[in-house]
Design an enzyme around this catalytic site. Sequence first.
Site, mmCIF file in Angstrom:
data_model
loop_
_atom_site.group_PDB
_atom_site.id
_atom_site.type_symbol
_atom_site.label_atom_id
_atom_site.label_comp_id
_atom_site.label_asym_id
_atom_site.label_seq_id
_atom_site.Cartn_x
_atom_site.Cartn_y
_atom_site.Cartn_z
ATOM 1 N N ARG A 236 0.845 -1.189 0.000
ATOM 2 C CA ARG A 236 0.000 0.000 0.000
ATOM 3 C C ARG A 236 0.884 1.245 0.000
ATOM 4 O O ARG A 236 1.846 1.331 0.770
ATOM 5 C CB ARG A 236 -0.928 0.015 1.229
ATOM 6 C CG ARG A 236 -1.836 -1.205 1.355
ATOM 7 C CD ARG A 236 -2.800 -1.332 0.184
ATOM 8 N NE ARG A 236 -3.746 -0.240 0.128
ATOM 9 C CZ ARG A 236 -4.888 -0.199 0.829
ATOM 10 N NH1 ARG A 236 -5.196 -1.190 1.657
ATOM 11 N NH2 ARG A 236 -5.700 0.826 0.698
ATOM 12 N N GLU A 265 -3.497 7.323 -6.257
ATOM 13 C CA GLU A 265 -3.471 6.621 -7.534
ATOM 14 C C GLU A 265 -4.700 6.957 -8.379
ATOM 15 O O GLU A 265 -5.807 6.952 -7.852
ATOM 16 C CB GLU A 265 -3.398 5.102 -7.290
ATOM 17 C CG GLU A 265 -2.118 4.714 -6.573
ATOM 18 C CD GLU A 265 -2.033 3.242 -6.199
ATOM 19 O OE1 GLU A 265 -0.942 2.788 -5.818
ATOM 20 O OE2 GLU A 265 -3.072 2.546 -6.277
ATOM 21 N N HIS A 284 0.876 -0.008 -10.458
ATOM 22 C CA HIS A 284 0.056 -0.862 -9.586
ATOM 23 C C HIS A 284 -0.456 -2.100 -10.336
ATOM 24 O O HIS A 284 -1.661 -2.315 -10.487
ATOM 25 C CB HIS A 284 -1.122 -0.061 -9.016
ATOM 26 C CG HIS A 284 -1.727 -0.705 -7.790
ATOM 27 N ND1 HIS A 284 -2.352 0.014 -6.796
ATOM 28 C CD2 HIS A 284 -1.811 -2.011 -7.394
ATOM 29 C CE1 HIS A 284 -2.806 -0.799 -5.865
ATOM 30 N NE2 HIS A 284 -2.481 -2.042 -6.208
#
Length: 318
Positions: A236, A265, A284
């Site tokens: 995270r 994000e 990601h």
Amino acid sequence: MKIVVLDGYTENPGDLSWSGFEALGELTVYDRTPLETIIERIGDAEAVIVNKTPISAEVLDACPGIRYVGVLATGYNVVDVKAAKEKGVTVTNIPAYGTASVAQFAFALLLEICHHVTHHSNAVYEGRWENNADWCFWDYPLIELAGKTAGIIGFGKIGQATGAIAKAMNMRVLAYGGQESESGRAIADYVKLDELLASSDVIFLHCPLFPETEGIINKDTIAKMKDGVILINNSRGPLIVEQDLAEALNTGKVYAAGLDVVSSEPIRGDNPLLTAKNCLIPPHISWAPKESRERLMSIASENLRAFLEKAPVNVVNP
């Protein structure tokens, strides 16, 4: 049952099937949902499936038909779980679907830092090898991992999977966090955080985001690390105080970082890590191999099926 998927594209850009959900009710799938249309798109749906679209107390108030919220991820902070519980809405998540792919990607980041494979391959295509005076060349220090120490913060299933890879590469493995277990002790030595920070050549973050772990990597903890440490985070983004890490990269205190996640994000253009030295930032994608997404889809539909059968599983707000 009316089922609405508010942001299904990242989970299924077209290579998977929503048939597991279609078998359970009347399904509507949206690729993405702007914030201002969340309430309208939910309407009178009873089951709402989300990945990163927020389900706030306001949304729950405006959509009283909601009985179930299924999160297409392990983290569920996009849902106001307290408000959901107060309204009798069951919220579920998807645990452990990406263990293998996330551990694999953690090492993909590390190995790229150790060998700069992409850079050197590009150099060959640019003609530098054919015009080189010697039979080989390298532009960065190349790093052998055998004999070095890997410290893993967060030693659940993913942490242990990463630890097993490190051990197979003849690294010493230290672990901090999570409940100690026999399976964990077979891979790593459990230590206190300060010992892990001081002893590790490579530090992996595999812990969940809780108030006590937010910002766990900051100027104070970085100061306790070895000079030239490598940091890997595909857990995270908010686990790291990004300005502090950027400064440590630019001074060389941290040799390199591989970060598949950031604090906001998609990444913002003013993120200090974008201009930091030796920082890899893919978008990601640790979780995204098709095999991993297939598991996620299967678990997600089974979560809803179990709820409908009044035997809910993977509930995060019991």
